[in-house]
Design a protein around this motif. Structure first.
Motif, PDB file in Angstrom:
ATOM      1  N   LYS A   1       0.906  -1.145  -0.001  1.00 54.16           N
ATOM      2  CA  LYS A   1       0.022  -0.032   0.220  1.00 54.16           C
ATOM      3  C   LYS A   1       0.831   1.271  -0.086  1.00 54.16           C
ATOM      4  O   LYS A   1       0.529   2.262  -0.760  1.00 54.16           O
ATOM      5  CB  LYS A   1      -0.972  -0.067   1.291  1.00 54.16           C
ATOM      6  CG  LYS A   1      -2.119  -0.959   1.174  1.00 54.16           C
ATOM      7  CD  LYS A   1      -2.997  -0.667  -0.179  1.00 54.16           C
ATOM      8  CE  LYS A   1      -4.262  -1.632   0.078  1.00 54.16           C
ATOM      9  NZ  LYS A   1      -5.066  -0.991  -1.320  1.00 54.16           N
ATOM     10  N   PHE A   2       1.938   1.257   0.807  1.00 51.77           N
ATOM     11  CA  PHE A   2       2.673   2.445   0.951  1.00 51.77           C
ATOM     12  C   PHE A   2       3.569   2.559  -0.454  1.00 51.77           C
ATOM     13  O   PHE A   2       3.443   3.665  -0.987  1.00 51.77           O
ATOM     14  CB  PHE A   2       3.679   2.191   1.952  1.00 51.77           C
ATOM     15  CG  PHE A   2       4.863   3.068   2.060  1.00 51.77           C
ATOM     16  CD1 PHE A   2       4.598   4.668   2.429  1.00 51.77           C
ATOM     17  CD2 PHE A   2       6.120   2.936   1.457  1.00 51.77           C
ATOM     18  CE1 PHE A   2       5.705   5.470   2.589  1.00 51.77           C
ATOM     19  CE2 PHE A   2       7.115   3.905   1.331  1.00 51.77           C
ATOM     20  CZ  PHE A   2       7.044   5.150   1.921  1.00 51.77           C
ATOM     21  N   PHE A   3       3.974   1.536  -0.931  1.00 48.60           N
ATOM     22  CA  PHE A   3       4.714   2.182  -2.147  1.00 48.60           C
ATOM     23  C   PHE A   3       3.873   2.361  -3.411  1.00 48.60           C
ATOM     24  O   PHE A   3       4.242   2.976  -4.403  1.00 48.60           O
ATOM     25  CB  PHE A   3       5.661   0.645  -2.791  1.00 48.60           C
ATOM     26  CG  PHE A   3       6.726   0.627  -1.897  1.00 48.60           C
ATOM     27  CD1 PHE A   3       7.847   1.459  -1.982  1.00 48.60           C
ATOM     28  CD2 PHE A   3       7.272  -0.227  -0.943  1.00 48.60           C
ATOM     29  CE1 PHE A   3       9.153   1.508  -1.467  1.00 48.60           C
ATOM     30  CE2 PHE A   3       8.318  -0.344  -0.175  1.00 48.60           C
ATOM     31  CZ  PHE A   3       9.246   0.625  -0.212  1.00 48.60           C
ATOM     32  N   GLU A   4       2.711   1.766  -3.516  1.00 43.78           N
ATOM     33  CA  GLU A   4       1.669   2.007  -4.591  1.00 43.78           C
ATOM     34  C   GLU A   4       1.290   3.366  -4.715  1.00 43.78           C
ATOM     35  O   GLU A   4       1.372   4.246  -5.434  1.00 43.78           O
ATOM     36  CB  GLU A   4       0.349   1.186  -4.269  1.00 43.78           C
ATOM     37  CG  GLU A   4      -0.290   0.904  -5.568  1.00 43.78           C
ATOM     38  CD  GLU A   4      -1.475  -0.058  -5.140  1.00 43.78           C
ATOM     39  OE1 GLU A   4      -2.634   0.239  -5.142  1.00 43.78           O
ATOM     40  OE2 GLU A   4      -1.189  -1.189  -5.137  1.00 43.78           O
ATOM     41  N   THR A   5       1.171   4.133  -3.249  1.00 41.02           N
ATOM     42  CA  THR A   5       0.648   5.321  -3.128  1.00 41.02           C
ATOM     43  C   THR A   5       1.775   6.200  -3.354  1.00 41.02           C
ATOM     44  O   THR A   5       1.991   7.178  -3.851  1.00 41.02           O
ATOM     45  CB  THR A   5       0.247   5.741  -1.639  1.00 41.02           C
ATOM     46  OG1 THR A   5      -0.854   4.836  -1.512  1.00 41.02           O
ATOM     47  CG2 THR A   5      -0.197   7.080  -1.533  1.00 41.02           C
ATOM     48  N   TYR A   6       3.210   5.651  -2.810  1.00 44.59           N
ATOM     49  CA  TYR A   6       4.308   6.596  -2.877  1.00 44.59           C
ATOM     50  C   TYR A   6       4.708   6.815  -4.158  1.00 44.59           C
ATOM     51  O   TYR A   6       5.045   8.076  -4.781  1.00 44.59           O
ATOM     52  CB  TYR A   6       5.265   5.805  -2.024  1.00 44.59           C
ATOM     53  CG  TYR A   6       6.881   6.440  -2.332  1.00 44.59           C
ATOM     54  CD1 TYR A   6       7.256   7.616  -1.306  1.00 44.59           C
ATOM     55  CD2 TYR A   6       7.772   5.836  -3.106  1.00 44.59           C
ATOM     56  CE1 TYR A   6       8.423   8.199  -1.342  1.00 44.59           C
ATOM     57  CE2 TYR A   6       9.006   6.698  -3.270  1.00 44.59           C
ATOM     58  CZ  TYR A   6       9.259   7.798  -2.262  1.00 44.59           C
ATOM     59  OH  TYR A   6      10.298   8.274  -2.695  1.00 44.59           O
ATOM     60  N   HIS A   7       4.629   5.981  -5.206  1.00 44.40           N
ATOM     61  CA  HIS A   7       5.164   6.122  -6.395  1.00 44.40           C
ATOM     62  C   HIS A   7       4.224   7.121  -7.295  1.00 44.40           C
ATOM     63  O   HIS A   7       4.733   8.153  -8.118  1.00 44.40           O
ATOM     64  CB  HIS A   7       5.060   4.821  -7.221  1.00 44.40           C
ATOM     65  CG  HIS A   7       6.312   3.974  -6.892  1.00 44.40           C
ATOM     66  ND1 HIS A   7       6.080   2.653  -6.508  1.00 44.40           N
ATOM     67  CD2 HIS A   7       7.625   4.225  -6.988  1.00 44.40           C
ATOM     68  CE1 HIS A   7       7.347   2.240  -6.428  1.00 44.40           C
ATOM     69  NE2 HIS A   7       8.224   3.154  -6.430  1.00 44.40           N
TER      70      HIS A   7
END
Length: 597
Positions: free
Chosen positions: A32-38
């Motif tokens: 979830k974090f990397f999906e939103t982060y990118h």
């Protein structure tokens, strides 16, 4: 499933499940974090790029130079549209014009058109149709619109856009890395958990094997102490427990053997019952009591749980009243006294223990004592009465002549002799039964010895017209014996034979050497002894026919004395008789005490 039932499997599964749950939650959070982060990073970069492009377009009056610089800033990863009005717009780079964001889409979209009309910054994600046949039908794009003031005083807009496929590719690659890391972590956790559980449970498995060995009776089994932690202390405690168990079992076995020896050596019987009346422990005397009961019932194949009714009633009273009970049981002519006491388990009665004493001999001795007193009283009453009566007659001068006085004195004298013989016989019998008899052994030639003894009775035999004779079936026999004592035996036997034989009868003394020694038979042709009286003829005061002894001064002690004398010579004596056919008394002296000449 056996693996999961073991400690190793449970510990391994617990560690693996715990780590798997943690990794699953961590993976979901990272995804979830990397999906939103990118996406956020892409928006941030595109916004900064759009702002810089708008600044370049505002700062440079040379429009061509400004577009060139802007194209350099946009690069190959992003694309841009610089819109002056509906007819003046430029794509950066120029090659993206035919395949990316159509200008018509910008004009038709209200949010994007607001950048030009309202001069505000806009960020939007949207799907645009792909103009290349090889690509998907629709692609998701991220569009950032920034207003810009052109050199001619007009207000335009800069739209910087980028396909989110690249962001999605980066996200997918990040997911793959996360999943790979999670898989590696699970594999490593599995190996580590299995190693850790095996390491921890190895001493426990050895302790389990040792426990099975101890359960099979091998109390000297040792558990190796591999560590000094709690498991090592547990192994140490297990070894101490094994040693203590071995010590206690040895002590219990010794106590059991001692108790068994005591019970086996006891003259009294012991029976232990549980609460239900079932027999738990018996010793040999108690087993003889039970066997006598089963034999009396005629069914020796029954279980040992059956008991005489008196014992069952006694046990019921002990359990109910919780007090000691005494009972007396007679089985097969033997008398048993049973003393039963309750056994307690802390406060409740858990059974009973019975002590059985065979009182047959005591009862027999008590009866003999009573019979002895009665017989002595009977034997003494007659002569004492006669002594008293005749002495009173003499004192009262009832006798008129001297002849009558002499006759009375003769009766008194005979009765006193009879009392003297009775007292002497009682004293001799008491000394013999106490083992105080003294034998003066001599080497005696039997033929002249027997002839001398029988010669004393020839006068009495002729008087009663009885044929008294001797027969020697073995000649020149010598025997080592006490001649006075054996003469006492022969005298008693011959005297009894003569007294119980009618006129014209026969009495014979037969001497022969047998395999057991030298046997002497005293045979007569008298009336014989009843079969039921034969076992008792050697008891004190026993008379098979008391009427025949009356008037002959018989005391009933002669055969008892004769039996003791023969047994003192280590010999045997017995009687054989049939009614109407006569009686034979036989005594045998051991062969090793004899010698021939």
């Amino acid at each position: 499933m056996w693996f999961l039932r073991s400690v190793v499997g449970k510990l391994w599964a617990t560690i693996l499940l715990l780590v798997s749950c943690v990794l699953f939650i961590l993976t979901i959070l990272l995804l979830k974090f990397f999906e939103t982060y990118h996406v956020q990073e892409a928006e941030k970069e595109l916004t900064q790029l759009a702002v810089r492009v708008s600044e370049v377009m505002q700062e440079h009056r040379d429009e061509a130079l400004a577009r060139s610089i802007a194209a350099t800033l946009v690069g190959n990863t992003s694309k841009a549209i610089i819109v002056a009005d509906k007819t003046h717009y430029w794509y950066l780079p120029a090659s993206s014009q035919i395949r990316d964001l159509p200008i018509s889409f910008v004009e038709e979209d209200q949010e994007l058109r607001a950048v030009i009309t309202k001069q505000k910054q806009v960020k939007k994600k949207t799907y645009l149709p792909s103009l290349q046949a090889k690509e998907d039908r629709y692609n998701e794009w991220l569009i950032v619109g920034v207003p810009v003031a052109l050199n001619d005083g007009k207000h335009g807009a800069v739209f910087v856009y980028q396909s989110l496929n690249a962001v999605e590719d980066t996200t997918q690659q990040t997911k793959r890395l996360i999943f790979l890391a999670a898989f590696i972590a699970i594999v490593m956790t599995t190996v580590f958990a299995f190693f850790l559980s095996t390491r921890i449970t190895a001493p426990l498995r050895k302790m389990r094997q040792a426990a099975f060995e101890v359960a099979r009776g091998k109390f000297d089994t040792k558990v190796p102490i591999l560590t000094h932690d709690e498991i090592g202390e547990l192994a140490m405690a297990f070894n101490q427990m094994g040693r203590r168990l071995q010590f206690n079992i040895n002590a219990l076995n010794q106590e059991k053997e001692q108790l068994a020896s005591i019970l086996s050596s006891m003259a009294d019987g012991v029976i232990t019952f549980n609460r239900d009346g079932e027999i738990l422990i018996t010793n040999p005397p108690a087993e003889r009591f039970l066997q006598a009961w089963y034999f009396e019932q005629g069914n020796e194949s029954e279980a040992m749980a059956a008991l005489p009714p008196q014992v069952k009633e006694q046990f019921a009273r002990v359990v109910k009243e919780e007090t000691r009970q005494v009972a007396e049981v007679t089985l097969q002519g033997r008398t048993w006294v049973i003393l039963m006491t309750p056994l307690y388990n802390q406060t409740a009665v858990r059974g009973a223990v019975a002590m059985l004493r065979d009182m047959t001999e005591e009862r027999r001795l008590d009866k003999l004592r009573k019979d002895f007193i009665a017989n002595v009283s009977h034997e003494l009453r007659t002569p004492i009465a006669m002594l008293q009566g005749y002495s009173e007659a003499i004192i009262d001068d009832i006798a008129a002549t001297d002849e009558e006085k002499k006759e009375m004195a003769k009766v008194i004298y005979d009765e006193s002799l009879r009392m003297g013989r009775l007292v002497n016989d009682l004293l001799d019998l008491a000394r013999m039964e106490a083992g105080h008899i003294t034998l003066n052994d001599e080497d005696v030639q039997l033929r002249p010895y027997i002839e001398r003894v029988t010669r004393k009775f020839q006068g009495l035999a002729k008087e009663k017209q009885i044929d008294l004779s001797t027969e020697f079936r073995s000649e020149d026999l010598h025997i080592n014996m006490d001649p006075d004592r054996i003469e006492q035996v022969l005298t008693n036997l011959i005297d009894n034979a003569l007294r119980h034989t009618e006129e014209n009868g026969m009495v014979k003394v037969v001497v022969e050497q047998t395999g057991e020694g030298v046997s002497i038979h005293v045979q007569d042709s008298g009336s014989g002894i009843p079969e039921e009286d034969l076992p008792f003829v050697f008891e004190r005061f026993y008379k098979a026919d008391k009427a025949r002894t009356r008037g002959r001064s018989g005391t009933g002690l002669g055969l008892a004395i004769a039996k003791n004398i023969i047994e003192a010579h280590k010999g045997t004596i017995h009687a054989h008789s049939k009614l109407g056919e006569g009686t034979t008394f036989t005594f045998t002296l051991p062969l090793n005490e004899t010698k021939g000449v």
